[in-house]
Design a protein around this motif. Structure first.
Motif, short mmCIF file in Angstrom:
data_model
loop_
_atom_site.label_atom_id
_atom_site.label_comp_id
_atom_site.label_asym_id
_atom_site.label_seq_id
_atom_site.Cartn_x
_atom_site.Cartn_y
_atom_site.Cartn_z
N ILE A 1 1.01 -1.21 -0.08
CA ILE A 1 -0.26 0.04 -0.10
C ILE A 1 1.05 1.07 -0.04
CG2 ILE A 1 -1.48 1.34 1.45
CD1 ILE A 1 -2.74 -1.66 2.34
N CYS A 2 1.90 1.28 0.71
CA CYS A 2 2.90 2.59 0.94
C CYS A 2 3.48 2.70 -0.31
CB CYS A 2 3.70 2.23 2.24
SG CYS A 2 2.94 2.49 3.81
N VAL A 3 4.17 1.59 -0.87
CA VAL A 3 4.70 1.72 -2.28
C VAL A 3 3.67 2.25 -3.21
CG1 VAL A 3 5.61 0.45 -4.21
CG2 VAL A 3 6.48 -0.10 -1.92
N GLU A 4 2.51 1.48 -3.28
CA GLU A 4 1.65 2.46 -4.24
C GLU A 4 1.25 3.69 -4.11
OE1 GLU A 4 -0.99 2.35 -7.50
OE2 GLU A 4 0.16 0.65 -6.87
N GLY B 1 12.88 -0.63 4.33
CA GLY B 1 13.72 0.19 5.07
C GLY B 1 12.65 1.30 6.04
N TRP B 2 11.75 1.34 5.60
CA TRP B 2 10.80 2.07 6.59
C TRP B 2 9.71 1.38 7.11
CZ3 TRP B 2 10.30 6.93 2.82
CH2 TRP B 2 11.12 7.75 2.77
N ASP B 3 10.05 0.05 7.37
CA ASP B 3 8.74 -0.71 8.22
C ASP B 3 8.56 0.00 9.54
OD1 ASP B 3 8.78 -2.44 5.92
OD2 ASP B 3 9.59 -3.98 6.90
N HIS B 4 9.54 0.60 10.14
CA HIS B 4 9.32 0.87 11.49
C HIS B 4 8.62 2.51 11.43
CE1 HIS B 4 10.44 -2.88 12.94
NE2 HIS B 4 11.46 -2.72 12.16
N THR B 5 8.34 2.99 10.36
CA THR B 5 7.96 4.40 10.54
C THR B 5 6.53 4.39 10.86
OG1 THR B 5 7.16 4.49 8.09
CG2 THR B 5 9.40 4.95 8.66
N ILE B 6 6.04 5.62 11.19
CA ILE B 6 4.69 5.98 11.80
C ILE B 6 3.71 5.71 10.60
CG2 ILE B 6 4.82 8.50 11.31
CD1 ILE B 6 2.94 6.79 14.06
N TRP B 7 4.27 5.77 9.13
CA TRP B 7 3.10 5.57 8.28
C TRP B 7 2.74 4.10 8.13
CZ3 TRP B 7 1.07 9.88 7.69
CH2 TRP B 7 1.43 11.15 7.88
N ARG C 1 3.21 1.84 10.30
CA ARG C 1 2.24 1.58 11.57
C ARG C 1 0.87 2.05 11.43
NH1 ARG C 1 5.15 -2.48 12.76
NH2 ARG C 1 7.18 -2.09 13.45
N LEU C 2 0.63 2.96 10.92
CA LEU C 2 -0.80 3.47 10.60
C LEU C 2 -1.65 2.56 9.86
CD1 LEU C 2 -0.26 7.38 10.46
CD2 LEU C 2 -1.62 5.85 12.22
N VAL C 3 -0.75 2.28 8.44
CA VAL C 3 -1.34 1.07 7.50
C VAL C 3 -1.50 -0.08 8.23
CG1 VAL C 3 -0.99 0.10 5.24
CG2 VAL C 3 -0.44 2.58 5.83
N GLU C 4 -0.54 -0.62 8.84
CA GLU C 4 -0.63 -1.79 9.59
C GLU C 4 -1.79 -1.76 10.60
OE1 GLU C 4 3.29 -2.58 11.40
OE2 GLU C 4 3.90 -3.44 9.43
N ASP C 5 -1.97 -0.89 11.31
CA ASP C 5 -3.19 -0.65 12.36
C ASP C 5 -4.57 -0.66 11.49
OD1 ASP C 5 -1.34 -0.88 14.30
OD2 ASP C 5 -1.64 1.27 14.64
#
Length: 85
Positions: A13-16, A33-39, A41-45
């Motif tokens: 989703i973030c790549v898209e 590389g950005w798996d632990h960013t707030i963005w 985490r928001l998408v995972e949540d």
């Protein structure tokens, strides 16, 4: 879905979304590389919340059609899973 599958879905989703920008951020998301960013985490949540809503909808649908035992099992399994975290 496992946590790993949720992370991969969130990455996709973030790549898209980031590929619509004029920078190369999508490559960082794609690599993890950005798996632990707030963005992320928001998408995972959001994915987890959507799955929770879907399960509740299934339980409610089962109750509507008189399948109380199955609906109770769905709710009980969700409760046990939540308590084990």
């Amino acid at each position: 879905m496992t946590d790993e599958q949720i992370t991969h879905a969130a990455r996709a989703i973030c790549v898209e979304q980031s590929s619509k920008q004029d920078n190369g951020d999508w490559q960082i998301y794609a690599s993890g590389g950005w798996d632990h960013t707030i963005w992320m985490r928001l998408v995972e949540d959001g994915i987890r919340k959507g799955m929770e809503i879907e399960r509740m909808g299934i339980a409610e649908w089962l109750l509507k059609y008189g399948e109380r035992q199955t609906a109770d099992s769905v709710k009980r399994a969700d409760y046990i899973k939540e308590q084990s975290k």
